[in-house]
Design a protein around this motif. Sequence first.
Motif, PDB file in Angstrom:
ATOM      1  N   PRO A 138       0.820  -1.224   0.000  1.00  0.00           N
ATOM      2  CA  PRO A 138       0.000   0.000   0.000  1.00  0.00           C
ATOM      3  C   PRO A 138       0.847   1.266   0.000  1.00  0.00           C
ATOM      4  CG  PRO A 138      -0.845  -1.584   1.590  1.00  0.00           C
ATOM      5  CD  PRO A 138       0.498  -2.095   1.145  1.00  0.00           C
ATOM      6  N   MET A 139       1.928   1.248   0.804  1.00  0.00           N
ATOM      7  CA  MET A 139       2.776   2.429   0.843  1.00  0.00           C
ATOM      8  C   MET A 139       3.596   2.560  -0.433  1.00  0.00           C
ATOM      9  SD  MET A 139       5.387   3.661   3.784  1.00  0.00           S
ATOM     10  CE  MET A 139       6.271   5.223   3.588  1.00  0.00           C
ATOM     11  N   ALA A 140       3.996   1.435  -1.035  1.00  0.00           N
ATOM     12  CA  ALA A 140       4.741   1.495  -2.288  1.00  0.00           C
ATOM     13  C   ALA A 140       3.925   2.190  -3.376  1.00  0.00           C
ATOM     14  CB  ALA A 140       5.135   0.088  -2.736  1.00  0.00           C
ATOM     15  N   ILE A 141       2.637   1.871  -3.455  1.00  0.00           N
ATOM     16  CA  ILE A 141       1.763   2.535  -4.433  1.00  0.00           C
ATOM     17  C   ILE A 141       1.689   4.024  -4.144  1.00  0.00           C
ATOM     18  CG2 ILE A 141      -0.598   2.716  -5.294  1.00  0.00           C
ATOM     19  CD1 ILE A 141       0.815   0.213  -6.255  1.00  0.00           C
ATOM     20  N   ARG A 142       1.566   4.379  -2.870  1.00  0.00           N
ATOM     21  CA  ARG A 142       1.504   5.799  -2.495  1.00  0.00           C
ATOM     22  C   ARG A 142       2.783   6.527  -2.899  1.00  0.00           C
ATOM     23  NH1 ARG A 142      -1.365   8.665   1.478  1.00  0.00           N
ATOM     24  NH2 ARG A 142      -2.260   6.713   2.268  1.00  0.00           N
ATOM     25  N   VAL A 143       3.941   5.899  -2.649  1.00  0.00           N
ATOM     26  CA  VAL A 143       5.222   6.517  -2.999  1.00  0.00           C
ATOM     27  C   VAL A 143       5.359   6.656  -4.513  1.00  0.00           C
ATOM     28  CG1 VAL A 143       7.731   6.183  -2.969  1.00  0.00           C
ATOM     29  CG2 VAL A 143       6.389   5.795  -0.891  1.00  0.00           C
ATOM     30  N   MET A 144       4.932   5.642  -5.252  1.00  0.00           N
ATOM     31  CA  MET A 144       4.961   5.738  -6.715  1.00  0.00           C
ATOM     32  C   MET A 144       4.186   6.960  -7.192  1.00  0.00           C
ATOM     33  SD  MET A 144       4.360   1.780  -7.884  1.00  0.00           S
ATOM     34  CE  MET A 144       5.577   0.484  -7.637  1.00  0.00           C
ATOM     35  N   ARG A 145       2.991   7.149  -6.647  1.00  0.00           N
ATOM     36  CA  ARG A 145       2.149   8.277  -7.068  1.00  0.00           C
ATOM     37  C   ARG A 145       2.747   9.611  -6.660  1.00  0.00           C
ATOM     38  NH1 ARG A 145      -3.441   5.114  -5.454  1.00  0.00           N
ATOM     39  NH2 ARG A 145      -3.625   3.931  -7.405  1.00  0.00           N
ATOM     40  N   GLN A 146       3.412   9.651  -5.487  1.00  0.00           N
ATOM     41  CA  GLN A 146       4.087  10.881  -5.079  1.00  0.00           C
ATOM     42  C   GLN A 146       5.218  11.220  -6.050  1.00  0.00           C
ATOM     43  OE1 GLN A 146       5.172   9.782  -1.084  1.00  0.00           O
ATOM     44  NE2 GLN A 146       3.335  10.687  -0.191  1.00  0.00           N
ATOM     45  N   CYS A 147       5.988  10.209  -6.434  1.00  0.00           N
ATOM     46  CA  CYS A 147       7.092  10.441  -7.371  1.00  0.00           C
ATOM     47  C   CYS A 147       6.574  10.888  -8.737  1.00  0.00           C
ATOM     48  CB  CYS A 147       7.930   9.171  -7.516  1.00  0.00           C
ATOM     49  SG  CYS A 147       8.873   8.730  -6.029  1.00  0.00           S
ATOM     50  N   ILE A 148       5.463  10.299  -9.172  1.00  0.00           N
ATOM     51  CA  ILE A 148       4.862  10.705 -10.445  1.00  0.00           C
ATOM     52  C   ILE A 148       4.427  12.162 -10.385  1.00  0.00           C
ATOM     53  CG2 ILE A 148       2.865  10.382 -11.964  1.00  0.00           C
ATOM     54  CD1 ILE A 148       3.054   7.372 -11.324  1.00  0.00           C
ATOM     55  N   GLN A 149       3.796  12.555  -9.271  1.00  0.00           N
ATOM     56  CA  GLN A 149       3.355  13.937  -9.122  1.00  0.00           C
ATOM     57  C   GLN A 149       4.545  14.895  -9.198  1.00  0.00           C
ATOM     58  OE1 GLN A 149       0.314  15.103  -9.120  1.00  0.00           O
ATOM     59  NE2 GLN A 149       1.013  17.225  -8.907  1.00  0.00           N
ATOM     60  N   GLU A 150       5.647  14.531  -8.542  1.00  0.00           N
ATOM     61  CA  GLU A 150       6.842  15.377  -8.573  1.00  0.00           C
ATOM     62  C   GLU A 150       7.417  15.458  -9.989  1.00  0.00           C
ATOM     63  OE1 GLU A 150       9.474  13.800  -5.611  1.00  0.00           O
ATOM     64  OE2 GLU A 150       7.936  13.939  -4.048  1.00  0.00           O
ATOM     65  N   ALA A 151       7.382  14.331 -10.704  1.00  0.00           N
ATOM     66  CA  ALA A 151       7.876  14.342 -12.083  1.00  0.00           C
ATOM     67  C   ALA A 151       7.011  15.238 -12.965  1.00  0.00           C
ATOM     68  CB  ALA A 151       7.909  12.919 -12.637  1.00  0.00           C
ATOM     69  N   LYS A 152       5.705  15.184 -12.770  1.00  0.00           N
ATOM     70  CA  LYS A 152       4.798  16.004 -13.584  1.00  0.00           C
ATOM     71  C   LYS A 152       4.965  17.491 -13.314  1.00  0.00           C
ATOM     72  CE  LYS A 152       1.192  12.662 -14.683  1.00  0.00           C
ATOM     73  NZ  LYS A 152      -0.248  12.335 -14.639  1.00  0.00           N
ATOM     74  N   GLU A 153       5.448  17.822 -12.124  1.00  0.00           N
ATOM     75  CA  GLU A 153       5.691  19.230 -11.813  1.00  0.00           C
ATOM     76  C   GLU A 153       6.949  19.754 -12.505  1.00  0.00           C
ATOM     77  OE1 GLU A 153       5.828  19.244  -7.583  1.00  0.00           O
ATOM     78  OE2 GLU A 153       3.650  19.005  -7.336  1.00  0.00           O
ATOM     79  N   GLN A 154       7.825  18.837 -12.932  1.00  0.00           N
ATOM     80  CA  GLN A 154       9.083  19.246 -13.559  1.00  0.00           C
ATOM     81  C   GLN A 154       9.112  19.050 -15.070  1.00  0.00           C
ATOM     82  OE1 GLN A 154      12.789  18.067 -11.578  1.00  0.00           O
ATOM     83  NE2 GLN A 154      11.585  17.223  -9.892  1.00  0.00           N
ATOM     84  N   PHE A 155       8.336  18.076 -15.555  1.00  0.00           N
ATOM     85  CA  PHE A 155       8.414  17.719 -16.970  1.00  0.00           C
ATOM     86  C   PHE A 155       7.017  17.712 -17.589  1.00  0.00           C
ATOM     87  CE2 PHE A 155      11.579  15.336 -14.485  1.00  0.00           C
ATOM     88  CZ  PHE A 155      12.760  15.843 -15.021  1.00  0.00           C
ATOM     89  N   GLN A 156       6.967  17.912 -18.891  1.00  0.00           N
ATOM     90  CA  GLN A 156       5.694  17.868 -19.618  1.00  0.00           C
ATOM     91  C   GLN A 156       5.381  16.415 -19.962  1.00  0.00           C
ATOM     92  OE1 GLN A 156       6.837  20.911 -22.702  1.00  0.00           O
ATOM     93  NE2 GLN A 156       4.895  21.834 -22.106  1.00  0.00           N
ATOM     94  N   LEU A 157       4.574  15.794 -19.111  1.00  0.00           N
ATOM     95  CA  LEU A 157       4.301  14.367 -19.260  1.00  0.00           C
ATOM     96  C   LEU A 157       2.861  14.115 -19.648  1.00  0.00           C
ATOM     97  CD1 LEU A 157       6.174  12.897 -16.158  1.00  0.00           C
ATOM     98  CD2 LEU A 157       7.053  13.443 -18.437  1.00  0.00           C
ATOM     99  N   GLY A 158       2.667  12.975 -20.318  1.00  0.00           N
ATOM    100  CA  GLY A 158       1.328  12.504 -20.608  1.00  0.00           C
ATOM    101  C   GLY A 158       0.920  11.436 -19.616  1.00  0.00           C
ATOM    102  N   GLY A 159       1.556  10.266 -19.705  1.00  0.00           N
ATOM    103  CA  GLY A 159       1.226   9.162 -18.817  1.00  0.00           C
ATOM    104  C   GLY A 159       2.467   8.509 -18.248  1.00  0.00           C
ATOM    105  N   VAL A 160       2.264   7.763 -17.157  1.00  0.00           N
ATOM    106  CA  VAL A 160       3.370   7.072 -16.489  1.00  0.00           C
ATOM    107  C   VAL A 160       2.918   5.667 -16.116  1.00  0.00           C
ATOM    108  CG1 VAL A 160       4.968   7.059 -14.542  1.00  0.00           C
ATOM    109  CG2 VAL A 160       4.269   9.238 -15.560  1.00  0.00           C
ATOM    110  N   TYR A 161       3.810   4.711 -16.285  1.00  0.00           N
ATOM    111  CA  TYR A 161       3.555   3.306 -15.931  1.00  0.00           C
ATOM    112  C   TYR A 161       4.712   2.831 -15.060  1.00  0.00           C
ATOM    113  CZ  TYR A 161       2.654  -1.736 -16.691  1.00  0.00           C
ATOM    114  OH  TYR A 161       2.400  -3.078 -16.533  1.00  0.00           O
ATOM    115  N   ILE A 162       4.391   2.384 -13.833  1.00  0.00           N
ATOM    116  CA  ILE A 162       5.409   1.840 -12.940  1.00  0.00           C
ATOM    117  C   ILE A 162       4.918   0.498 -12.414  1.00  0.00           C
ATOM    118  CG2 ILE A 162       6.766   2.160 -10.842  1.00  0.00           C
ATOM    119  CD1 ILE A 162       6.342   5.171 -11.121  1.00  0.00           C
ATOM    120  N   ALA A 163       5.752  -0.528 -12.522  1.00  0.00           N
ATOM    121  CA  ALA A 163       5.402  -1.848 -12.005  1.00  0.00           C
ATOM    122  C   ALA A 163       6.617  -2.446 -11.315  1.00  0.00           C
ATOM    123  CB  ALA A 163       4.930  -2.762 -13.133  1.00  0.00           C
ATOM    124  N   HIS A 164       6.403  -3.054 -10.147  1.00  0.00           N
ATOM    125  CA  HIS A 164       7.493  -3.679  -9.402  1.00  0.00           C
ATOM    126  C   HIS A 164       7.083  -5.085  -8.986  1.00  0.00           C
ATOM    127  CE1 HIS A 164      10.980  -4.226  -6.910  1.00  0.00           C
ATOM    128  NE2 HIS A 164      11.381  -2.989  -7.140  1.00  0.00           N
TER     129      HIS A 164
END
Length: 227
Positions: A138-164
């Motif tokens: 559950p926390m891993a999913i939360r951290v993934m989404r936090q990192c995605i949000q930070e990336a979107k604040e820095q770069f012009q992104l469309g979509g992101v896919y992360i799987a572990h």
Amino acid sequence: MRLRILFFARLKREMGVDELSFSAPADSTVRALADLLQERYSIDLKGCMAAVNENYVKPEHVLREGDEVAFLPPVAGGAYDPNDFEECIVTSRPLKLTEAFEYLARPEWGGQAFFTGTVRSPNKGVEIAYLEYEAFAPMAIRVMRQCIQEAKEQFQLGGVYIAHRTGRVHPGELSIIVGVGSAHRRAALEACDFLIEQLKVRLPVWKLERSTSGEEWVEGSTSVETL
């Protein structure tokens, strides 16, 4: 006050349980709780991170009745909108790069960038039989989404896919996929690099390495203050 305590990786094996209900004095800090646990159970929490209700906290964080406290060995957010193109997966099934590509191959995103990680063997001259991945999902999913949000604040992104992956992963098998879709090639490449660098120090995932010389937990790192 009653607290729910969670243990992962080596801590779970040292304790013999993955969680317990524990009574601590009112207004105890995380550090005070750790001291109590170490005294009572002879477990070493030095250098570990702590999360309360699936959020990283500092050792001075004050606990409240009913909190869920997770102690996390060093590991090898923002608001989430389900309408965003963000796929975050923690799974025991084999990962497939084709699934990431199909998710990100959209007409409006002319560029896709991917990072894939596989189990390496030999490692430091030793033949590896497999790695056993353990995650606080559950926390891993939360951290993934936090990192995605930070990336979107820095770069012009469309979509992101992360799987572990979790569970047993053999040499040559995929352990992680990070994919980014963007209208711009440079943004996709830079965001993909940013994400993997953030995930490798923030994601609550641990690796038990099984080799010809035995087994050991892979030394991790951390990006937050520890006990």
